[in-house]
Design a protein around this motif. Structure first.
Motif, PDB file in Angstrom:
ATOM      1  N   ALA A 186       0.834  -1.211   0.000  1.00 35.27           N
ATOM      2  CA  ALA A 186       0.000   0.000   0.000  1.00 35.27           C
ATOM      3  C   ALA A 186       0.864   1.254   0.000  1.00 35.27           C
ATOM      4  N   ALA A 187       1.946   1.259   0.761  1.00 32.68           N
ATOM      5  CA  ALA A 187       2.839   2.423   0.803  1.00 32.68           C
ATOM      6  C   ALA A 187       3.451   2.687  -0.576  1.00 32.68           C
ATOM      7  N   ARG A 188       3.861   1.623  -1.254  1.00 37.51           N
ATOM      8  CA  ARG A 188       4.417   1.777  -2.608  1.00 37.51           C
ATOM      9  C   ARG A 188       3.353   2.264  -3.579  1.00 37.51           C
ATOM     10  N   ARG A 189       2.187   1.646  -3.546  1.00 41.36           N
ATOM     11  CA  ARG A 189       1.115   2.009  -4.477  1.00 41.36           C
ATOM     12  C   ARG A 189       0.617   3.430  -4.249  1.00 41.36           C
ATOM     13  N   ILE A 190       0.578   3.862  -3.001  1.00 43.88           N
ATOM     14  CA  ILE A 190       0.158   5.235  -2.695  1.00 43.88           C
ATOM     15  C   ILE A 190       1.141   6.226  -3.301  1.00 43.88           C
ATOM     16  N   ARG A 191       2.434   5.916  -3.216  1.00 45.07           N
ATOM     17  CA  ARG A 191       3.431   6.806  -3.806  1.00 45.07           C
ATOM     18  C   ARG A 191       3.335   6.808  -5.329  1.00 45.07           C
ATOM     19  N   GLU A 192       2.938   5.692  -5.906  1.00 42.57           N
ATOM     20  CA  GLU A 192       2.819   5.609  -7.355  1.00 42.57           C
ATOM     21  C   GLU A 192       1.518   6.210  -7.885  1.00 42.57           C
ATOM     22  N   GLU A 193       0.411   5.995  -7.154  1.00 44.82           N
ATOM     23  CA  GLU A 193      -0.915   6.311  -7.687  1.00 44.82           C
ATOM     24  C   GLU A 193      -1.704   7.329  -6.873  1.00 44.82           C
ATOM     25  N   GLY A 194      -1.265   7.654  -5.678  1.00 43.18           N
ATOM     26  CA  GLY A 194      -2.017   8.546  -4.814  1.00 43.18           C
ATOM     27  C   GLY A 194      -2.851   7.769  -3.801  1.00 43.18           C
ATOM     28  N   MET A 195      -3.420   8.492  -2.857  1.00 44.46           N
ATOM     29  CA  MET A 195      -4.145   7.848  -1.759  1.00 44.46           C
ATOM     30  C   MET A 195      -5.522   7.339  -2.164  1.00 44.46           C
ATOM     31  N   ALA A 196      -6.147   7.926  -3.154  1.00 49.33           N
ATOM     32  CA  ALA A 196      -7.505   7.535  -3.529  1.00 49.33           C
ATOM     33  C   ALA A 196      -7.539   6.277  -4.383  1.00 49.33           C
ATOM     34  N   ARG A 197      -6.441   5.951  -5.001  1.00 50.61           N
ATOM     35  CA  ARG A 197      -6.424   4.931  -6.037  1.00 50.61           C
ATOM     36  C   ARG A 197      -6.435   3.480  -5.557  1.00 50.61           C
ATOM     37  N   PRO A 198      -5.501   3.032  -4.769  1.00 47.75           N
ATOM     38  CA  PRO A 198      -5.443   1.581  -4.537  1.00 47.75           C
ATOM     39  C   PRO A 198      -6.664   1.087  -3.755  1.00 47.75           C
ATOM     40  N   GLY A 199      -7.338   0.089  -4.353  1.00 45.99           N
ATOM     41  CA  GLY A 199      -8.487  -0.521  -3.688  1.00 45.99           C
ATOM     42  C   GLY A 199      -8.047  -1.666  -2.798  1.00 45.99           C
ATOM     43  N   VAL A 200      -8.855  -1.949  -1.815  1.00 45.36           N
ATOM     44  CA  VAL A 200      -8.551  -3.016  -0.865  1.00 45.36           C
ATOM     45  C   VAL A 200      -8.382  -4.352  -1.579  1.00 45.36           C
ATOM     46  N   ALA A 201      -9.292  -4.677  -2.486  1.00 49.25           N
ATOM     47  CA  ALA A 201      -9.225  -5.966  -3.177  1.00 49.25           C
ATOM     48  C   ALA A 201      -7.910  -6.103  -3.949  1.00 49.25           C
ATOM     49  N   ASP A 202      -7.509  -5.043  -4.644  1.00 52.39           N
ATOM     50  CA  ASP A 202      -6.258  -5.083  -5.408  1.00 52.39           C
ATOM     51  C   ASP A 202      -5.048  -5.255  -4.502  1.00 52.39           C
ATOM     52  N   LEU A 203      -5.038  -4.519  -3.404  1.00 54.83           N
ATOM     53  CA  LEU A 203      -3.906  -4.606  -2.464  1.00 54.83           C
ATOM     54  C   LEU A 203      -3.803  -6.003  -1.858  1.00 54.83           C
ATOM     55  N   MET A 204      -4.926  -6.541  -1.454  1.00 57.41           N
ATOM     56  CA  MET A 204      -4.914  -7.877  -0.849  1.00 57.41           C
ATOM     57  C   MET A 204      -4.485  -8.929  -1.869  1.00 57.41           C
ATOM     58  N   LYS A 205      -4.966  -8.785  -3.095  1.00 58.03           N
ATOM     59  CA  LYS A 205      -4.579  -9.736  -4.146  1.00 58.03           C
ATOM     60  C   LYS A 205      -3.085  -9.671  -4.401  1.00 58.03           C
ATOM     61  N   GLU A 206      -2.547  -8.448  -4.498  1.00 61.05           N
ATOM     62  CA  GLU A 206      -1.109  -8.299  -4.727  1.00 61.05           C
ATOM     63  C   GLU A 206      -0.291  -8.879  -3.583  1.00 61.05           C
ATOM     64  N   ALA A 207      -0.844  -8.828  -2.375  1.00 67.75           N
ATOM     65  CA  ALA A 207      -0.164  -9.389  -1.204  1.00 67.75           C
ATOM     66  C   ALA A 207      -0.348 -10.900  -1.110  1.00 67.75           C
ATOM     67  N   GLY A 208      -1.147 -11.481  -2.010  1.00 69.52           N
ATOM     68  CA  GLY A 208      -1.383 -12.921  -1.994  1.00 69.52           C
ATOM     69  C   GLY A 208      -2.385 -13.336  -0.924  1.00 69.52           C
ATOM     70  N   LEU A 209      -3.268 -12.411  -0.573  1.00 72.79           N
ATOM     71  CA  LEU A 209      -4.261 -12.671   0.475  1.00 72.79           C
ATOM     72  C   LEU A 209      -5.659 -12.468  -0.098  1.00 72.79           C
ATOM     73  N   THR A 210      -6.643 -12.990   0.609  1.00 72.03           N
ATOM     74  CA  THR A 210      -8.024 -12.821   0.170  1.00 72.03           C
ATOM     75  C   THR A 210      -8.579 -11.498   0.668  1.00 72.03           C
ATOM     76  N   HIS A 211      -9.521 -10.962  -0.080  1.00 68.93           N
ATOM     77  CA  HIS A 211     -10.180  -9.710   0.303  1.00 68.93           C
ATOM     78  C   HIS A 211     -10.856  -9.860   1.665  1.00 68.93           C
ATOM     79  N   GLY A 212     -11.409 -11.026   1.934  1.00 71.73           N
ATOM     80  CA  GLY A 212     -12.102 -11.273   3.200  1.00 71.73           C
ATOM     81  C   GLY A 212     -11.205 -11.180   4.423  1.00 71.73           C
ATOM     82  N   GLY A 213      -9.916 -11.398   4.255  1.00 72.53           N
ATOM     83  CA  GLY A 213      -8.990 -11.343   5.383  1.00 72.53           C
ATOM     84  C   GLY A 213      -8.545  -9.940   5.758  1.00 72.53           C
ATOM     85  N   PHE A 214      -8.973  -8.961   4.994  1.00 69.16           N
ATOM     86  CA  PHE A 214      -8.528  -7.580   5.226  1.00 69.16           C
ATOM     87  C   PHE A 214      -8.800  -7.117   6.652  1.00 69.16           C
TER      88      PHE A 214
END
Length: 193
Positions: A19-47
């Protein structure tokens, strides 16, 4: 800490770093929870095992992004033992830093968004500005504290502004010129005091 607690802490840290990397790349409004969890190799439900809300994650990721920059600034200052101020300037205004917003200084990428954010993010941003000012003041040559702080404010403003503009312009040569010219002027100014 048991294995499952250690794994949970590791997963949480992985999500925060992404999330810290994506925020620097795309801003605070952009990264969605589902995308971040997927990139981390985790399920959205575990957030919600890791964070109270998306805002909680964003606030923590912003703080982490800002602190990452401080570590890099301190390392940059150490590269030039005789003139740490110059090491900092050279590293900050490098093409390498310009070309890596995801791992670069969050003061640049989050400035405008932090200005529109809530108190928690503004405080984290302010704390980081104060920390950078202290580092720049400490690395300055022998000057009165008030003078060193004023020079640090000017230097930090020039660093952040030049990096921001060098990333925003379309012409690569002009981008390089911005970095080079501001580096030369800051180094010349630092050498006079």
């Amino acid at each position: 800490m048991g294995h499952s607690q250690a794994a949970k802490a590791e997963s949480r840290e992985r999500v925060l770093r992404i999330a810290a990397r994506r925020i620097r790349e795309e801003g605070m409004a952009r990264p969605g929870v589902a995308d971040l969890m997927k990139e981390a190799g985790l399920t959205h439900g575990g957030f919600y095992k890791h964070f109270d809300s998306r805002d909680d994650l964003i606030n923590q990721a912003v703080t982490l992004a800002l602190l990452d920059g401080e570590t890099k600034m301190t390392e940059a200052a150490r590269r030039n033992a005789e003139k740490p101020h110059l090491g900092l300037i050279d590293s900050y205004l490098s093409t390498r830093h310009r070309d890596a917003p995801g791992t670069g200084c969050a003061l640049v990428t989050l400035g405008a968004a932090a200005g529109r954010a809530g108190a928690e993010i503004k405080e984290a941003y302010q704390d980081q500005v104060q920390s950078y000012l202290a580092l720049l003041s400490e690395t300055a040559d022998d000057r009165a504290p008030d003078e060193a702080r004023a020079d640090a404010m000017l230097t930090l403003s020039a660093l952040v502004g030049a990096l921001l503009m060098s990333r925003a312009v379309a012409d690569p040569q002009f981008s390089d010129q911005l970095l080079q010219t501001v580096t030369e002027r800051l180094e010349r100014t630092a050498g006079k005091v």
